[in-house]
Design an enzyme around this catalytic site. Structure first.
Site, PDB file in Angstrom:
ATOM      1  N   ASP A   1       0.860  -1.408   0.047  1.00 29.78           N
ATOM      2  CA  ASP A   1       0.004  -0.187   0.133  1.00 29.78           C
ATOM      3  C   ASP A   1       1.102   1.302  -0.021  1.00 29.78           C
ATOM      4  O   ASP A   1       1.626   1.254   0.884  1.00 29.78           O
ATOM      5  CB  ASP A   1      -0.865  -0.035   1.126  1.00 29.78           C
ATOM      6  CG  ASP A   1      -1.904  -0.897   1.262  1.00 29.78           C
ATOM      7  OD1 ASP A   1      -2.052  -1.858   0.290  1.00 29.78           O
ATOM      8  OD2 ASP A   1      -2.625  -1.274   2.251  1.00 29.78           O
TER       9      ASP A   1
ATOM     10  N   ASP B   1     -13.320  -3.417  -1.287  1.00 25.60           N
ATOM     11  CA  ASP B   1     -13.093  -3.191   0.012  1.00 25.60           C
ATOM     12  C   ASP B   1     -14.469  -3.290   0.879  1.00 25.60           C
ATOM     13  O   ASP B   1     -15.108  -2.427   1.226  1.00 25.60           O
ATOM     14  CB  ASP B   1     -12.598  -1.725   0.147  1.00 25.60           C
ATOM     15  CG  ASP B   1     -11.477  -1.720  -0.881  1.00 25.60           C
ATOM     16  OD1 ASP B   1     -10.367  -2.328  -0.531  1.00 25.60           O
ATOM     17  OD2 ASP B   1     -11.090  -0.454  -1.422  1.00 25.60           O
TER      18      ASP B   1
HETATM   19  O1  1PR Z   1     -10.315   3.276  -5.309  1.00 21.34           O
HETATM   20  O2  1PR Z   1      -9.444   2.536  -7.530  1.00 21.34           O
HETATM   21  O3  1PR Z   1      -8.746   4.280  -6.207  1.00 21.34           O
HETATM   22  O4  1PR Z   1      -8.229   2.224  -5.310  1.00 21.34           O
HETATM   23  C1  1PR Z   1      -7.564   2.316  -4.277  1.00 21.34           C
HETATM   24  C2  1PR Z   1      -6.932   1.171  -3.948  1.00 21.34           C
HETATM   25  O5  1PR Z   1      -6.557   1.402  -2.647  1.00 21.34           O
HETATM   26  C3  1PR Z   1      -8.126  -0.012  -3.468  1.00 21.34           C
HETATM   27  O6  1PR Z   1      -7.542  -1.285  -4.158  1.00 21.34           O
HETATM   28  C4  1PR Z   1      -8.083  -0.291  -1.976  1.00 21.34           C
HETATM   29  O7  1PR Z   1      -8.445  -1.488  -1.586  1.00 21.34           O
HETATM   30  C5  1PR Z   1      -6.804   0.441  -1.691  1.00 21.34           C
HETATM   31  N1  1PR Z   1      -6.924   1.238  -0.260  1.00 21.34           N
HETATM   32  C6  1PR Z   1      -7.460   2.368  -0.288  1.00 21.34           C
HETATM   33  N2  1PR Z   1      -7.281   2.757   1.018  1.00 21.34           N
HETATM   34  C7  1PR Z   1      -6.498   1.666   1.849  1.00 21.34           C
HETATM   35  C8  1PR Z   1      -6.032   1.867   3.069  1.00 21.34           C
HETATM   36  O8  1PR Z   1      -5.247   0.861   3.734  1.00 21.34           O
HETATM   37  N3  1PR Z   1      -6.399   2.879   3.731  1.00 21.34           N
HETATM   38  N4  1PR Z   1      -5.566  -0.186   1.131  1.00 21.34           N
HETATM   39  C9  1PR Z   1      -6.323   0.617   0.895  1.00 21.34           C
HETATM   40  C10 1PR Z   1      -6.322  -1.559   1.015  1.00 21.34           C
HETATM   41  C11 1PR Z   1      -5.778  -3.465   1.678  1.00 21.34           C
HETATM   42  C12 1PR Z   1      -4.945  -4.617   1.295  1.00 21.34           C
HETATM   43  C13 1PR Z   1      -3.669  -4.963   2.246  1.00 21.34           C
HETATM   44  C14 1PR Z   1      -4.642  -6.059   2.947  1.00 21.34           C
HETATM   45  C15 1PR Z   1      -3.401  -6.958   3.367  1.00 21.34           C
HETATM   46  N5  1PR Z   1      -5.331  -2.272   1.731  1.00 21.34           N
HETATM   47  O9  1PR Z   1      -4.471  -4.271   0.171  1.00 21.34           O
HETATM   48  O10 1PR Z   1      -2.831  -4.837   1.867  1.00 21.34           O
HETATM   49  O11 1PR Z   1      -5.552  -5.824   3.550  1.00 21.34           O
HETATM   50  O12 1PR Z   1      -3.099  -6.506   4.572  1.00 21.34           O
HETATM   51  P1  1PR Z   1      -2.502  -7.210   6.016  1.00 21.34           P
HETATM   52  O13 1PR Z   1      -1.817  -8.581   5.259  1.00 21.34           O
HETATM   53  O14 1PR Z   1      -1.686  -6.585   6.454  1.00 21.34           O
HETATM   54  O15 1PR Z   1      -3.849  -7.757   6.808  1.00 21.34           O
HETATM   55  P2  1PR Z   1      -9.513   3.181  -5.979  1.00 21.34           P
END
Ligand code: 1PR
Length: 580
Positions: free
Chosen positions: A277, A435
């Site tokens: 991320d 999400d």
């Molecule tokens: O909406 O097209 O601009 O895409 C945004 C992208 O960014 C989406 O794929 C969304 O999942 C991701 N995203 C947005 N905000 C966050 C955040 O964390 N604040 N991350 C985010 C999503 C979730 C996973 C993470 C897993 C594994 N992160 O990618 O890596 O949950 O984590 P873990 O193994 O530590 O539990 P758009």
């Protein structure tokens, strides 16, 4: 039809070779948004042995092939005319896009005839993916459509009617049937496939076949006849094994391969994916961060964005550690414009020079009008990501809006980012990132969304839950469930689903098995289970209890709590096929 061909990255005049200036370790340069060639220097080369001719007819991204060839120390000469094909000493043909439009371009430009003649002269040739399929008589893709007709046989779609997951995405070991030098070192090793169509083995083409593989049925994974070689898999994305196959073609030695007869093709391996991320921290540096239930700010008084490392450094490390794929999620892409003043594209360029497994990038893929009133379509944004080195793009928020509109009207407009990008680049290149957040209910009748009987009851003893989709990184909730979204985006052209779970993100308590099972049973495209991995056992659990094709983790890898190799070793012990 594909859009007007982008200039191939590193395009050059015949007779010169291009060599990449390597990115400084882990440090992408800022503000370099020139297409593709931003970090390239050109030098003349007279050494034919170190130069390979590349046939890029402009229908898609072949940057990965270019990067792999350069990584092996070779220069590239681009084909500009049919004569360039006939003048080649060594020709690589990485077919991309759809069969029908590829044949149209090749026929219209006279390159189809030049290719047939080059092959008839038995000149060194390596076809990759569609570059193998086009050699056959015909394909059912957009057709039937006639191919180059070099090899007898047809190319057919995998049959998903009995639940087979299509596209075939991932790693298989081959059954090598012919002692060919190209596959030297590949015996028993997994290579990376991504395709929905495959060439069928038959009596008429059996002399051409050098390996077969299994996915629902036996298909041709490589051919070899004299100097003519082609592979269905992607050597440029198959890690060290793939690079050595490519090297066998680029600088052949005289010894033949030593194939142990009788080794059968493997099953499709489950994939282990490392996710980064990425966002700017408060000092403006692009960092890898990690949230707890999507909150990436430190819980101390500073409330700073957590900084877990540099994107390119970590991606390169995970490649070396054995990740089967690496994903970058630009998590503030929903509010920042990815083609604006952000170094994300440079991160991708640098990472793709070092990471020879598939790279996915997501965040901010949507239509956008900048401060100067210039309109960018989501297709342009995705194209820039592909040109910068992505093999797949991932759409989050915009896919939710597209699915909501589709479910309301029942009409596929063809205008959503998802539909447009998958039409041009193929659905195997388009991931939808979901999400969702768990919402407990006492009774499934309470909501018009698919519910599951949960393994652990809710806080008020609720026995059921539905999974509400969110946009803008979990900030806004939408009236659509993860099940409904997954089915809708499959119909709209998604090739894969990245299934996060906000409740589990960063908690280390395991994947949400109820959610992953519900979604992976509902669709026939691959599902990547994400969020919650905390121990190696969580990976075997998700593969044993659900139909997930891959499992993704972030925190445990970034904090070095569990190495990727430990996950793989555990999965092998648990009897789960993985690429080791
Ligand atoms: O909406 O097209 O601009 O895409 C945004 C992208 O960014 C989406 O794929 C969304 O999942 C991701 N995203 C947005 N905000 C966050 C955040 O964390 N604040 N991350 C985010 C999503 C979730 C996973 C993470 C897993 C594994 N992160 O990618 O890596 O949950 O984590 P873990 O193994 O530590 O539990 P758009």
């Amino acid at each position: 039809m594909p859009p007007p061909p982008p200039p191939p990255p590193g395009a050059m005049a015949t007779g010169t070779a291009i060599h990449a200036v390597p990115c400084a370790a882990g440090q992408p340069k800022r503000k370099t948004h020139r297409r593709g060639a931003s970090s390239l220097s050109v030098r003349a080369s007279t050494d034919a042995a170190s130069t390979v001719t590349l046939l890029d007819y402009g229908a898609g991204n072949v940057r990965s092939v270019r990067n792999a060839i350069r990584h092996l120390g070779f220069g590239i000469r681009d084909v500009r005319s049919p004569e360039d094909i006939l003048a080649a000493d060594r020709l690589v043909f990485p077919g991309v896009g759809a069969f029908g439009s590829a044949m149209d371009v090749l026929t219209r430009t006279g390159m189809a005839d030049a290719l047939r003649e080059y092959i008839r002269r038995d000149r060194p040739f390596l076809g990759i993916c569609l570059g193998l399929q086009l050699l056959f008589d015909s394909s059912e893709e957009n057709g039937p459509v006639s191919g180059l007709g070099v090899i007898p046989g047809v190319v057919r779609r995998f049959d998903s009617s009995k639940g087979l997951i299509v596209p075939h995405i991932g790693w298989n070991a081959l059954e090598i049937t012919k002692d060919t030098q190209l596959l030297q070192g590949a015996d028993g090793h997994h290579v990376y496939f991504v395709h929905s169509y495959h060439a069928l083995p038959s009596d008429a083409n059996k002399d051409w076949i050098s390996s077969v593989c299994n996915y629902g049925e036996s298909f041709i994974s490589s051919i070899s006849m004299g100097n003519i070689q082609a592979v269905q898999f992607h050597p440029e994305k198959s890690g060290a094994t793939g690079l050595s196959i490519l090297k066998n073609f680029l600088s052949p030695n005289s010894s033949g391969s030593k194939v142990s007869p009788g080794r059968k093709a493997s099953n499709l391996a489950k994939r282990v994916i490392a996710c980064l991320d990425v966002r700017s921290n408060d000092s403006g540096d692009l960092v890898v961060t990690k949230g707890d239930q999507y909150d990436v700010r430190d819980h101390s008084s500073s409330k700073e964005v957590r900084n877990l490392g540099k994107p390119v450094d970590l991606a390169s490390q995970y490649y070396i550690d054995g990740a089967d794929e690496v994903s970058f999620l630009n998590i503030t892409g929903f509010r920042d414009f990815p083609l604006g003043d952000l170094p994300m594209l440079e991160v991708l360029r640098c990472a793709s020079e070092k990471v020879f497994v598939p790279l996915t990038v997501g965040g901010g893929i949507r239509d956008f009008t900048d401060a100067n009133g210039r309109y960018y379509s989501s297709l342009e944004v995705a194209s820039e990501y592909f040109r910068s080195g992505a093999d797949k793009i991932s759409i989050g928020s915009d896919a939710v809006f597209a699915a909501e509109a589709y479910l309301q009207t029942g009409v596929k407009t063809g205008k959503s980012s998802l539909e447009q990008i998958s039409k041009v680049y193929g659905n195997q290149a388009v991931v939808v990132s979901i999400d969702p957040r768990r919402v407990y209910v006492k009774n499934p009748e309470e909501v018009p969304f698919k519910t599951v009987k949960v393994s652990s009851k809710g806080p008020l003893g609720e026995e059921y839950a539905w999974y509400q989709c969110t946009v803008s990184g979990g900030r806004d909730s939408c009236p659509i469930g993860a099940y409904e979204l997954a089915k809708a985006v499959e119909e709209l052209g998604a090739g894969e689903i990245l299934l996060n779970c906000i409740d589990c993100d960063g908690q280390g308590c395991g994947f949400d098995i109820d959610l992953v099972k519900m979604v992976s049973d509902a669709v026939t495209i691959p599902v990547i289970a994400s969020s919650g991995a905390g121990a190696v056992e969580h990976f075997s659990e998700v593969f044993e209890k659900t139909n997930a094709s891959a499992a993704l983790a972030a925190g445990i890898f970034h904090r070095k709590e569990v190495p990727i190799s430990a996950v793989k070793e555990h999965l092998v012990d648990a009897g789960v096929e993985v690429r080791v």
